[in-house]
Scaffold this motif. Structure first.
Motif, PDB file in Angstrom:
ATOM      1  N   ASN A   1     -36.206 -51.625   9.138  1.00  0.00           N
ATOM      2  CA  ASN A   1     -34.881 -51.683   8.511  1.00  0.00           C
ATOM      3  C   ASN A   1     -34.389 -53.119   8.366  1.00  0.00           C
ATOM      4  OD1 ASN A   1     -34.621 -48.917   8.103  1.00  0.00           O
ATOM      5  ND2 ASN A   1     -33.801 -48.599  10.157  1.00  0.00           N
ATOM      6  N   ASP A   2     -34.651 -53.965   9.371  1.00  0.00           N
ATOM      7  CA  ASP A   2     -34.232 -55.360   9.279  1.00  0.00           C
ATOM      8  C   ASP A   2     -34.989 -56.100   8.179  1.00  0.00           C
ATOM      9  OD1 ASP A   2     -32.366 -54.950  11.249  1.00  0.00           O
ATOM     10  OD2 ASP A   2     -33.519 -55.940  12.829  1.00  0.00           O
ATOM     11  N   ILE A   3     -36.252 -55.774   7.976  1.00  0.00           N
ATOM     12  CA  ILE A   3     -37.019 -56.376   6.886  1.00  0.00           C
ATOM     13  C   ILE A   3     -36.446 -55.931   5.540  1.00  0.00           C
ATOM     14  CG2 ILE A   3     -39.258 -56.360   5.702  1.00  0.00           C
ATOM     15  CD1 ILE A   3     -40.553 -56.393   8.522  1.00  0.00           C
ATOM     16  N   LEU A   4     -36.144 -54.647   5.399  1.00  0.00           N
ATOM     17  CA  LEU A   4     -35.565 -54.168   4.140  1.00  0.00           C
ATOM     18  C   LEU A   4     -34.204 -54.791   3.875  1.00  0.00           C
ATOM     19  CD1 LEU A   4     -36.510 -50.387   3.978  1.00  0.00           C
ATOM     20  CD2 LEU A   4     -37.651 -52.340   2.919  1.00  0.00           C
ATOM     21  N   THR A   5     -33.420 -54.992   4.925  1.00  0.00           N
ATOM     22  CA  THR A   5     -32.122 -55.658   4.776  1.00  0.00           C
ATOM     23  C   THR A   5     -32.318 -57.087   4.284  1.00  0.00           C
ATOM     24  OG1 THR A   5     -31.107 -54.280   6.487  1.00  0.00           O
ATOM     25  CG2 THR A   5     -30.050 -56.410   6.027  1.00  0.00           C
ATOM     26  N   LEU A   6     -33.314 -57.780   4.839  1.00  0.00           N
ATOM     27  CA  LEU A   6     -33.607 -59.142   4.409  1.00  0.00           C
ATOM     28  C   LEU A   6     -34.094 -59.164   2.961  1.00  0.00           C
ATOM     29  CD1 LEU A   6     -33.530 -62.030   5.497  1.00  0.00           C
ATOM     30  CD2 LEU A   6     -35.902 -61.732   6.209  1.00  0.00           C
ATOM     31  N   CYS A   7     -34.927 -58.207   2.579  1.00  0.00           N
ATOM     32  CA  CYS A   7     -35.390 -58.117   1.194  1.00  0.00           C
ATOM     33  C   CYS A   7     -34.207 -57.900   0.252  1.00  0.00           C
ATOM     34  CB  CYS A   7     -36.415 -57.002   1.031  1.00  0.00           C
ATOM     35  SG  CYS A   7     -38.001 -57.319   1.827  1.00  0.00           S
ATOM     36  N   HIS A   8     -33.300 -57.028   0.629  1.00  0.00           N
ATOM     37  CA  HIS A   8     -32.107 -56.790  -0.192  1.00  0.00           C
ATOM     38  C   HIS A   8     -31.294 -58.081  -0.333  1.00  0.00           C
ATOM     39  CE1 HIS A   8     -28.768 -54.714  -2.048  1.00  0.00           C
ATOM     40  NE2 HIS A   8     -27.977 -55.310  -1.173  1.00  0.00           N
ATOM     41  N   PHE A   9     -31.168 -58.835   0.755  1.00  0.00           N
ATOM     42  CA  PHE A   9     -30.462 -60.113   0.712  1.00  0.00           C
ATOM     43  C   PHE A   9     -31.132 -61.065  -0.279  1.00  0.00           C
ATOM     44  CE2 PHE A   9     -30.279 -64.472   2.568  1.00  0.00           C
ATOM     45  CZ  PHE A   9     -28.958 -64.755   2.239  1.00  0.00           C
ATOM     46  N   ILE A  10     -32.467 -61.134  -0.233  1.00  0.00           N
ATOM     47  CA  ILE A  10     -33.213 -61.992  -1.158  1.00  0.00           C
ATOM     48  C   ILE A  10     -32.939 -61.587  -2.599  1.00  0.00           C
ATOM     49  CG2 ILE A  10     -35.549 -62.557  -1.964  1.00  0.00           C
ATOM     50  CD1 ILE A  10     -36.387 -62.382   1.077  1.00  0.00           C
ATOM     51  N   PHE A  11     -32.961 -60.284  -2.871  1.00  0.00           N
ATOM     52  CA  PHE A  11     -32.749 -59.794  -4.235  1.00  0.00           C
ATOM     53  C   PHE A  11     -31.310 -60.010  -4.708  1.00  0.00           C
ATOM     54  CE2 PHE A  11     -36.145 -56.504  -3.038  1.00  0.00           C
ATOM     55  CZ  PHE A  11     -37.166 -57.353  -3.420  1.00  0.00           C
ATOM     56  N   SER A  12     -30.356 -59.820  -3.832  1.00  0.00           N
ATOM     57  CA  SER A  12     -28.951 -59.894  -4.234  1.00  0.00           C
ATOM     58  C   SER A  12     -28.385 -61.304  -4.196  1.00  0.00           C
ATOM     59  CB  SER A  12     -28.099 -58.959  -3.375  1.00  0.00           C
ATOM     60  OG  SER A  12     -28.124 -59.376  -2.025  1.00  0.00           O
ATOM     61  N   SER A  13     -28.966 -62.186  -3.373  1.00  0.00           N
ATOM     62  CA  SER A  13     -28.464 -63.560  -3.233  1.00  0.00           C
ATOM     63  C   SER A  13     -29.618 -64.547  -3.160  1.00  0.00           C
ATOM     64  CB  SER A  13     -27.599 -63.675  -1.981  1.00  0.00           C
ATOM     65  OG  SER A  13     -26.527 -62.780  -2.010  1.00  0.00           O
ATOM     66  N   PRO A  14     -30.435 -64.637  -4.207  1.00  0.00           N
ATOM     67  CA  PRO A  14     -31.624 -65.486  -4.116  1.00  0.00           C
ATOM     68  C   PRO A  14     -31.323 -66.964  -3.865  1.00  0.00           C
ATOM     69  CG  PRO A  14     -31.317 -64.710  -6.365  1.00  0.00           C
ATOM     70  CD  PRO A  14     -30.334 -63.977  -5.508  1.00  0.00           C
ATOM     71  N   GLY A  15     -30.237 -67.474  -4.393  1.00  0.00           N
ATOM     72  CA  GLY A  15     -29.890 -68.870  -4.155  1.00  0.00           C
ATOM     73  C   GLY A  15     -29.587 -69.138  -2.688  1.00  0.00           C
TER      74      GLY A  15
END
Length: 89
Positions: free
Chosen positions: A30-44
């Motif tokens: 779940n923490d990895i998926l949360t981090l992936c979502h962060f990357i997708f939603s806030s790439p900068g």
């Protein structure tokens, strides 16, 4: 993974995530998926928090999974796209 991010994972990353899910460590997964979502939603912002490495395929960013050392998410800014997820010192 949600349909919102279809195509945002390499085949390798998709396989690695399936293996992690099957291993049963729900907190890590779940923490990895949360981090992936962060990357997708806030790439900068994710890029500013990442280290960069040069590979034969170009620059890849490396972002640590908080609380789960030594797991890292490797990603590219094109897309952005998650390229791999695995323990890395």
């Amino acid at each position: 993974m949600t349909d919102e991010f279809v195509g945002s994972y390499s085949e390798i990353a998709d396989e690695q995530l399936d293996e992690l899910e099957a291993e049963g460590d729900a907190d890590l997964y779940n923490d990895i998926l949360t981090l992936c979502h962060f990357i997708f939603s806030s790439p900068g912002q994710a890029q500013s928090m990442s280290t960069a490495i040069t590979t034969k395929d170009g620059i890849r960013f490396r972002l640590a999974v908080p609380g789960h050392a030594p797991y890292k998410v490797f990603w590219s800014s094109a897309g952005p796209r998650v390229e791999a997820v695995f323990p890395y010192p």
